[in-house]
Design an enzyme around this catalytic site. Structure first.
Site, PDB file in Angstrom:
ATOM      1  N   HIS A  72      -4.020   3.903  15.486  1.00  0.00           N
ATOM      2  CA  HIS A  72      -5.382   4.831  15.234  1.00  0.00           C
ATOM      3  C   HIS A  72      -6.196   4.153  16.213  1.00  0.00           C
ATOM      4  O   HIS A  72      -6.573   2.892  15.976  1.00  0.00           O
ATOM      5  CB  HIS A  72      -6.045   5.244  14.331  1.00  0.00           C
ATOM      6  CG  HIS A  72      -5.436   6.348  13.593  1.00  0.00           C
ATOM      7  ND1 HIS A  72      -5.979   7.363  13.084  1.00  0.00           N
ATOM      8  CD2 HIS A  72      -4.272   6.949  13.694  1.00  0.00           C
ATOM      9  CE1 HIS A  72      -5.003   8.483  12.685  1.00  0.00           C
ATOM     10  NE2 HIS A  72      -4.023   8.126  12.986  1.00  0.00           N
ATOM     11  N   LYS A 297     -11.103  -1.185   2.944  1.00  0.00           N
ATOM     12  CA  LYS A 297     -10.844  -2.791   2.987  1.00  0.00           C
ATOM     13  C   LYS A 297      -9.972  -3.437   1.851  1.00  0.00           C
ATOM     14  O   LYS A 297      -9.478  -4.651   1.804  1.00  0.00           O
ATOM     15  CB  LYS A 297     -12.355  -3.396   3.009  1.00  0.00           C
ATOM     16  CG  LYS A 297     -13.039  -3.328   4.222  1.00  0.00           C
ATOM     17  CD  LYS A 297     -12.585  -4.085   5.334  1.00  0.00           C
ATOM     18  CE  LYS A 297     -12.799  -3.499   6.797  1.00  0.00           C
ATOM     19  NZ  LYS A 297     -11.777  -3.159   7.524  1.00  0.00           N
ATOM     20  N   TYR A 385     -14.489  -2.833  10.875  1.00  0.00           N
ATOM     21  CA  TYR A 385     -13.611  -1.860  10.514  1.00  0.00           C
ATOM     22  C   TYR A 385     -12.127  -2.133  10.871  1.00  0.00           C
ATOM     23  O   TYR A 385     -11.500  -2.016  10.054  1.00  0.00           O
ATOM     24  CB  TYR A 385     -13.930  -0.310  10.970  1.00  0.00           C
ATOM     25  CG  TYR A 385     -13.207   0.746  10.410  1.00  0.00           C
ATOM     26  CD1 TYR A 385     -11.975   1.378  11.059  1.00  0.00           C
ATOM     27  CD2 TYR A 385     -13.718   1.451   9.258  1.00  0.00           C
ATOM     28  CE1 TYR A 385     -11.171   1.988  10.429  1.00  0.00           C
ATOM     29  CE2 TYR A 385     -12.843   2.421   8.952  1.00  0.00           C
ATOM     30  CZ  TYR A 385     -11.646   2.943   9.400  1.00  0.00           C
ATOM     31  OH  TYR A 385     -10.848   3.908   8.947  1.00  0.00           O
TER      32      TYR A 385
HETATM   33  P1  FAS Z   1      -2.868  -3.460  -7.647  1.00  0.00           P
HETATM   34  O1  FAS Z   1      -3.520  -3.068  -8.665  1.00  0.00           O
HETATM   35  O2  FAS Z   1      -2.073  -2.747  -6.341  1.00  0.00           O
HETATM   36  O3  FAS Z   1      -1.412  -4.341  -8.213  1.00  0.00           O
HETATM   37  C1  FAS Z   1      -1.688  -5.127  -9.316  1.00  0.00           C
HETATM   38  C2  FAS Z   1      -0.189  -4.774 -10.202  1.00  0.00           C
HETATM   39  O4  FAS Z   1      -0.320  -6.017 -10.947  1.00  0.00           O
HETATM   40  C3  FAS Z   1       0.048  -3.509 -10.535  1.00  0.00           C
HETATM   41  O5  FAS Z   1       1.072  -2.802 -10.248  1.00  0.00           O
HETATM   42  C4  FAS Z   1      -0.245  -3.774 -12.096  1.00  0.00           C
HETATM   43  O6  FAS Z   1       0.805  -2.976 -12.825  1.00  0.00           O
HETATM   44  C5  FAS Z   1       0.372  -5.089 -12.334  1.00  0.00           C
HETATM   45  N1  FAS Z   1      -0.357  -5.857 -13.565  1.00  0.00           N
HETATM   46  C6  FAS Z   1      -1.570  -5.471 -14.026  1.00  0.00           C
HETATM   47  N2  FAS Z   1      -1.572  -6.274 -15.191  1.00  0.00           N
HETATM   48  C7  FAS Z   1      -0.512  -6.902 -15.342  1.00  0.00           C
HETATM   49  C8  FAS Z   1       0.056  -7.564 -16.428  1.00  0.00           C
HETATM   50  N3  FAS Z   1      -0.839  -7.987 -17.313  1.00  0.00           N
HETATM   51  N4  FAS Z   1       1.332  -8.191 -16.380  1.00  0.00           N
HETATM   52  C9  FAS Z   1       2.228  -8.111 -15.138  1.00  0.00           C
HETATM   53  N5  FAS Z   1       1.698  -6.920 -14.096  1.00  0.00           N
HETATM   54  C10 FAS Z   1       0.457  -6.562 -14.401  1.00  0.00           C
HETATM   55  N6  FAS Z   1      -8.021   0.572  -0.850  1.00  0.00           N
HETATM   56  C11 FAS Z   1      -7.941   0.829   0.508  1.00  0.00           C
HETATM   57  O7  FAS Z   1      -8.146   0.049   1.281  1.00  0.00           O
HETATM   58  N7  FAS Z   1      -8.262   2.320   0.609  1.00  0.00           N
HETATM   59  C12 FAS Z   1      -8.127   3.146  -0.254  1.00  0.00           C
HETATM   60  O8  FAS Z   1      -8.247   4.322   0.091  1.00  0.00           O
HETATM   61  C13 FAS Z   1      -8.014   2.856  -1.547  1.00  0.00           C
HETATM   62  N8  FAS Z   1      -7.896   3.826  -2.624  1.00  0.00           N
HETATM   63  C14 FAS Z   1      -7.659   3.267  -3.945  1.00  0.00           C
HETATM   64  C15 FAS Z   1      -7.801   4.260  -4.849  1.00  0.00           C
HETATM   65  C16 FAS Z   1      -7.449   3.735  -6.294  1.00  0.00           C
HETATM   66  C17 FAS Z   1      -7.546   4.665  -7.545  1.00  0.00           C
HETATM   67  C18 FAS Z   1      -7.522   2.344  -6.495  1.00  0.00           C
HETATM   68  C19 FAS Z   1      -7.213   1.785  -7.958  1.00  0.00           C
HETATM   69  C20 FAS Z   1      -7.402   1.343  -5.411  1.00  0.00           C
HETATM   70  C21 FAS Z   1      -7.538   1.769  -4.129  1.00  0.00           C
HETATM   71  N9  FAS Z   1      -7.700   0.935  -3.039  1.00  0.00           N
HETATM   72  C22 FAS Z   1      -7.921   1.325  -1.923  1.00  0.00           C
HETATM   73  C23 FAS Z   1      -7.641  -0.382  -3.329  1.00  0.00           C
HETATM   74  C24 FAS Z   1      -6.067  -0.735  -3.431  1.00  0.00           C
HETATM   75  O9  FAS Z   1      -5.553  -0.441  -2.380  1.00  0.00           O
HETATM   76  C25 FAS Z   1      -5.999  -2.173  -3.828  1.00  0.00           C
HETATM   77  O10 FAS Z   1      -6.770  -3.066  -2.797  1.00  0.00           O
HETATM   78  C26 FAS Z   1      -4.651  -2.515  -3.680  1.00  0.00           C
HETATM   79  O11 FAS Z   1      -3.805  -2.167  -4.668  1.00  0.00           O
HETATM   80  C27 FAS Z   1      -4.624  -4.179  -3.902  1.00  0.00           C
HETATM   81  O12 FAS Z   1      -3.491  -4.719  -4.133  1.00  0.00           O
HETATM   82  P2  FAS Z   1      -2.961  -5.756  -5.440  1.00  0.00           P
HETATM   83  O13 FAS Z   1      -4.110  -6.854  -5.454  1.00  0.00           O
HETATM   84  O14 FAS Z   1      -1.583  -6.068  -5.318  1.00  0.00           O
HETATM   85  O15 FAS Z   1      -3.343  -4.796  -6.779  1.00  0.00           O
HETATM   86  C1  PHB Z   2      -6.764   6.939   2.883  1.00  0.00           C
HETATM   87  O1  PHB Z   2      -6.460   7.039   1.715  1.00  0.00           O
HETATM   88  O2  PHB Z   2      -6.069   7.318   3.857  1.00  0.00           O
HETATM   89  C2  PHB Z   2      -7.882   6.289   3.235  1.00  0.00           C
HETATM   90  C3  PHB Z   2      -8.998   5.658   2.133  1.00  0.00           C
HETATM   91  C4  PHB Z   2     -10.202   5.144   2.752  1.00  0.00           C
HETATM   92  C5  PHB Z   2     -10.382   4.915   3.977  1.00  0.00           C
HETATM   93  C6  PHB Z   2      -9.400   5.496   5.022  1.00  0.00           C
HETATM   94  C7  PHB Z   2      -8.404   6.057   4.447  1.00  0.00           C
HETATM   95  O3  PHB Z   2     -11.667   4.474   4.215  1.00  0.00           O
END
Ligand code: FAS
Ligand code: PHB
Length: 390
Positions: A72, A297, A385
């Site tokens: 994009h 982010k 961004y």
């Molecule tokens: P994660 O949380 O993805 O992974 C951590 C892992 O550790 C999980 O699989 C969990 O099961 C495991 N874990 C936890 N405790 C443990 C334990 N005690 N023992 C063993 N394993 C354990 N970011 C964006 O950029 N754009 C978005 O639109 C966006 N939407 C999101 C929506 C939601 C609902 C959430 C919660 C986050 C969102 N994020 C978004 C942020 C998300 O993408 C995170 O930045 C990303 O998952 C980070 O990855 P990890 O650091 O690997 O953490």
């Molecule tokens: C997406 O989930 O596609 C997403 C979420 C947040 C953004 C951009 C894309 O800022």
């Protein structure tokens, strides 16, 4: 069991670190508390910065992304129902972003770890961290009904916001900085063609909305909702009707609706823990910080943490130099706080704040009008961004 680096968490952070370490001859074991299927069932990020794209390709995990991902060159901001295009490529002198879901990134990482005989133990429960301040830390956990011990040199806490790692740093050492926003995002996934070729970030009097996508027939939409709202309170039709009210006329008129295949509410917070390291423990990704998803982010910050941490571990094992490990927290936090600022700024710019009557509302509208009218303001937004340099 013994390994060089024990990684808690089988999300994108932990898996990417394990993959990079493997390619550099460093052994690791990933402990994930859920099943792989459960981890892949979480719908999260959608936009990858070039830095993460480059890391995935270098880690030999970029093939499917290069086939299915969408480059994009910009996105639209809708304000007062007018549409303003932000040409990221022009504003940054050529930089773009990749639209490719976190679910697919994580799937590719699990696949790559399997192909390279990586040790990823899913359903590894009750992980506990021991002897962090010694040269022989270890983890205990239960797996397949048995209590196990994992001896290691270093521990990477990649276990997300609710994991055990951050809690293992003593309260008198750990400093936490947090801002909780007075609203959430109600998101749905639908097997419908995206309403636009690029993302639409919409500021409306009814609240924020975002039109995103995963591929040509899988759309991701969000509307700002109140903190006490519940996904089950919203029928699909109610969601679509509200989304349309928050979009510019052309998008509202051409939006193709369909049944949701996922519907959930995410709270919004800004959070940073300092320091990101303690003894032989190093926090990365959501274990150390959380950003509101407005600036896309979250996943991308996890990537730069893993860049810094993997480089530090490679220097330690290849050159017997632990200097980068010692400075990991300071280096990572510099980029984390800049992304924290940008995510806060973009969230403050685009959402309806209940308390924002009068002055606050005027300032928000002025900020939007300044962004729309000033190339300098757009260049600043664009460079953040697409991702600041690592
Ligand atoms: P994660 O949380 O993805 O992974 C951590 C892992 O550790 C999980 O699989 C969990 O099961 C495991 N874990 C936890 N405790 C443990 C334990 N005690 N023992 C063993 N394993 C354990 N970011 C964006 O950029 N754009 C978005 O639109 C966006 N939407 C999101 C929506 C939601 C609902 C959430 C919660 C986050 C969102 N994020 C978004 C942020 C998300 O993408 C995170 O930045 C990303 O998952 C980070 O990855 P990890 O650091 O690997 O953490
Ligand atoms: C997406 O989930 O596609 C997403 C979420 C947040 C953004 C951009 C894309 O800022």
């Amino acid at each position: 069991m013994r390994t060089q680096v024990a990684i808690i968490g089988g999300g994108p952070s932990g898996l990417l670190l394990s993959q990079i370490l493997h390619l550099n001859g460093i052994s690791s074991v990933v402990l994930e508390k859920h099943t792989e299927e459960y981890v892949l069932g979480r719908i999260r990020a959608g936009v990858l910065e070039q830095g993460l794209v480059d890391m995935l390709r270098a880690a030999k995990v970029g093939e499917r992304m290069d086939q299915a991902g969408m480059v994009h060159e910009g996105f639209d901001i809708s304000y007062s129902y007018d549409t303003h295009h932000m040409n990221l490529k022009k504003l940054t002198g050529g930089k773009t972003v990749m639209v490719y879901g976190q679910t697919e990134v994580t799937r590719d990482l699990y696949e790559a770890r399997r192909k390279m005989d990586g040790t990823v133990l899913t359903s590894a429960e009750n992980v506990e961290i021991h002897d962090l301040k010694t040269e022989k830390p270890y983890l205990t956990f239960t797996h397949e009904g048995q209590m196990k011990t994992l001896h290691c040199d270093y521990i990477a806490g990649c276990d997300g916001f609710h994991g055990v790692s951050r809690k293992s740093i003593p309260a008198d050492i750990l400093r936490e900085y947090e801002k909780v926003y007075p609203f959430g995002w109600l998101g749905i996934l639908s097997e419908t063609p995206p309403v636009s070729d690029e993302l639409i970030y919409s500021h409306s009097d009814r609240g924020f909305a975002l039109c995103s996508m995963r591929n040509a027939n899988l759309s991701r939409y969000y509307v700002q909702c109140s903190l006490d709202d519940k996904a089950e309170n919203w029928s699909d039709q109610q969601f679509w009707d509200e989304l349309k009210r928050r979009l510019p006329e052309k998008a509202a008129d051409t939006l193709i609706i369909g049944p949701s295949i996922e519907k959930s509410i995410a709270p919004l917070r800004s959070f940073v823990a300092e320091p990101l390291s303690y003894g032989r423990l190093f926090l990365a990704g959501d274990a150390g910080h959380i950003v509101p998803p407005t600036g896309a982010k979250g996943l991308n910050l996890a990537a730069s943490d893993i860049h810094y941490l993997s480089q530090a571990l490679i220097a330690r094992y290849r050159d017997h130099d632990d200097g980068l490990l010692k400075s990991y927290s300071e280096i990572a936090l510099k980029r984390i706080w800049k992304a924290m600022r940008f995510s806060w700024w973009m969230t403050t710019l685009l959402h309806k704040f209940p308390e924002n009557e009068g002055f606050g509302d005027k300032i928000q509208r002025t900020e939007l009008e300044y962004l729309i009218s000033s190339e300098a303001a757009q260049k600043s937004m664009a460079e953040n961004y697409v991702g600041l340099p690592y």
